[in-house]
Write a protein that holds these residues in place. Structure first.
Motif, short mmCIF file in Angstrom:
data_model
loop_
_atom_site.label_atom_id
_atom_site.label_comp_id
_atom_site.label_asym_id
_atom_site.label_seq_id
_atom_site.Cartn_x
_atom_site.Cartn_y
_atom_site.Cartn_z
N GLU A 109 96.36 -9.65 -52.25
CA GLU A 109 97.90 -10.15 -52.13
C GLU A 109 98.49 -8.63 -52.34
O GLU A 109 99.71 -8.51 -51.70
CB GLU A 109 98.01 -11.01 -53.31
N SER A 110 97.77 -7.96 -53.21
CA SER A 110 98.48 -6.46 -53.47
C SER A 110 98.14 -5.42 -52.21
O SER A 110 98.48 -4.30 -52.23
CB SER A 110 98.27 -5.82 -54.83
N GLN A 111 97.23 -5.60 -51.36
CA GLN A 111 96.71 -5.01 -50.35
C GLN A 111 96.33 -3.67 -50.89
O GLN A 111 96.50 -2.63 -50.31
CB GLN A 111 98.11 -4.47 -49.25
N LYS A 120 98.25 -1.53 -59.57
CA LYS A 120 98.87 -2.98 -58.91
C LYS A 120 98.28 -4.14 -59.02
O LYS A 120 98.67 -5.02 -59.26
CB LYS A 120 99.26 -2.44 -57.66
N VAL A 121 96.97 -3.98 -58.93
CA VAL A 121 96.08 -5.28 -58.96
C VAL A 121 96.03 -5.71 -60.28
O VAL A 121 96.29 -7.15 -60.50
CB VAL A 121 94.66 -4.96 -58.48
N MET A 122 95.72 -4.95 -61.45
CA MET A 122 95.79 -5.29 -62.83
C MET A 122 97.26 -5.98 -63.19
O MET A 122 97.09 -6.86 -63.84
CB MET A 122 95.51 -4.46 -63.63
N GLY A 123 98.28 -5.35 -62.53
CA GLY A 123 99.62 -6.06 -62.74
C GLY A 123 99.74 -7.58 -62.48
O GLY A 123 100.39 -8.07 -62.76
N VAL A 124 99.04 -7.79 -60.87
CA VAL A 124 98.98 -9.26 -60.68
C VAL A 124 98.05 -10.01 -61.35
O VAL A 124 98.45 -11.09 -61.65
CB VAL A 124 98.58 -8.84 -59.21
N LEU A 125 97.04 -9.45 -61.82
CA LEU A 125 95.84 -10.32 -62.42
C LEU A 125 96.38 -10.57 -63.88
O LEU A 125 96.04 -11.58 -64.43
CB LEU A 125 94.62 -9.42 -62.63
N SER A 139 88.94 -5.77 -65.95
CA SER A 139 88.98 -4.36 -65.49
C SER A 139 87.95 -3.80 -65.05
O SER A 139 87.84 -3.03 -64.07
CB SER A 139 89.76 -3.59 -66.54
N GLN A 140 86.74 -3.95 -65.61
CA GLN A 140 85.48 -3.58 -65.19
C GLN A 140 85.21 -3.86 -63.99
O GLN A 140 84.59 -3.31 -62.91
CB GLN A 140 84.52 -3.65 -66.25
N ARG A 141 85.26 -5.41 -63.70
CA ARG A 141 84.92 -5.93 -62.48
C ARG A 141 85.63 -5.52 -61.36
O ARG A 141 85.15 -5.31 -60.22
CB ARG A 141 84.88 -7.34 -62.76
N LEU A 142 86.95 -5.51 -61.61
CA LEU A 142 87.94 -4.85 -60.80
C LEU A 142 87.36 -3.31 -60.25
O LEU A 142 87.44 -2.92 -59.10
CB LEU A 142 89.23 -4.91 -61.29
N LYS A 143 87.40 -2.55 -61.14
CA LYS A 143 86.75 -1.16 -60.73
C LYS A 143 85.57 -1.19 -60.03
O LYS A 143 85.31 -0.24 -59.20
CB LYS A 143 86.52 -0.40 -62.26
N ALA A 144 84.42 -2.03 -60.54
CA ALA A 144 83.34 -2.03 -59.66
C ALA A 144 83.54 -2.46 -58.34
O ALA A 144 83.06 -1.63 -57.26
CB ALA A 144 82.19 -2.78 -60.26
N ARG A 145 84.57 -3.28 -58.14
CA ARG A 145 84.88 -3.76 -56.51
C ARG A 145 85.70 -2.88 -55.83
O ARG A 145 85.45 -2.86 -54.60
CB ARG A 145 85.73 -5.28 -56.75
N LEU A 146 86.60 -1.94 -56.37
CA LEU A 146 87.37 -0.99 -55.75
C LEU A 146 86.62 0.25 -55.37
O LEU A 146 87.00 0.99 -54.62
CB LEU A 146 88.57 -0.80 -56.60
N GLN A 147 85.41 0.47 -55.98
CA GLN A 147 84.66 1.77 -55.63
C GLN A 147 84.08 1.52 -54.49
O GLN A 147 83.72 0.75 -54.23
CB GLN A 147 84.00 2.16 -56.93
#
Length: 147
Positions: A109-111, A120-125, A139-147
């Protein structure tokens, strides 16, 4: 029924059944909600009350861990009992698969493409998952996914 109204009803019920431990936790929660209302000078909505409950659960978990580390099981058990009462007011927690799916949807959604887009992604989540998942874990799972 709003969360505050449910708390009021549960407090009355605990008084009638003479459940002192549960009554003490509910009163503590009501006091925290009232304090936040006085500080903010506004009536709290369900989402805000939920945030207060989450904060109290997190505080109790931290205290429980510290008591266990200090070899004080009786105090840790008391904190665990308070957590059990407080968790009744939280929505059901999402599974890891559901959290991962929400993260994927928010990224799409946030591209988002890199760690720079994490905010941006945390703002949506955050509004979507509030009360349903520990935001530190998200946050940890998102960080792992974006790296």
């Amino acid at each position: 029924m709003s969360l505050k109204a449910q708390l009021q009803d549960d407090m009355k019920s605990a008084m009638r059944t003479r459940d002192k431990e549960r009554l003490a936790v509910i009163r503590m929660l009501m006091a925290a909600v009232k304090q936040r209302e006085v500080d903010d000078r506004e009536e709290l909505a369900d989402g805000d009350v939920l945030a207060v409950v989450e904060k109290m659960v997190k505080q109790r978990r931290d205290a429980e861990q510290q008591y266990r580390d200090a070899n004080r099981p009786e105090l840790a058990d008391a904190e665990a009992a308070e957590i059990a009462v407080l968790e009744n007011y939280l929505p059901t927690q999402l599974s890891e698969a559901e959290i991962d799916q929400a993260i994927e949807n928010a990224i799409a959604e946030s591209q988002a493409e890199s760690m720079r887009d994490m905010g941006k992604v945390m703002g949506v989540l955050k509004p979507r998952l509030q009360g349903q998942a520990d935001m530190a874990v998200v946050s940890q799972r998102l960080k792992a996914r974006l790296q």
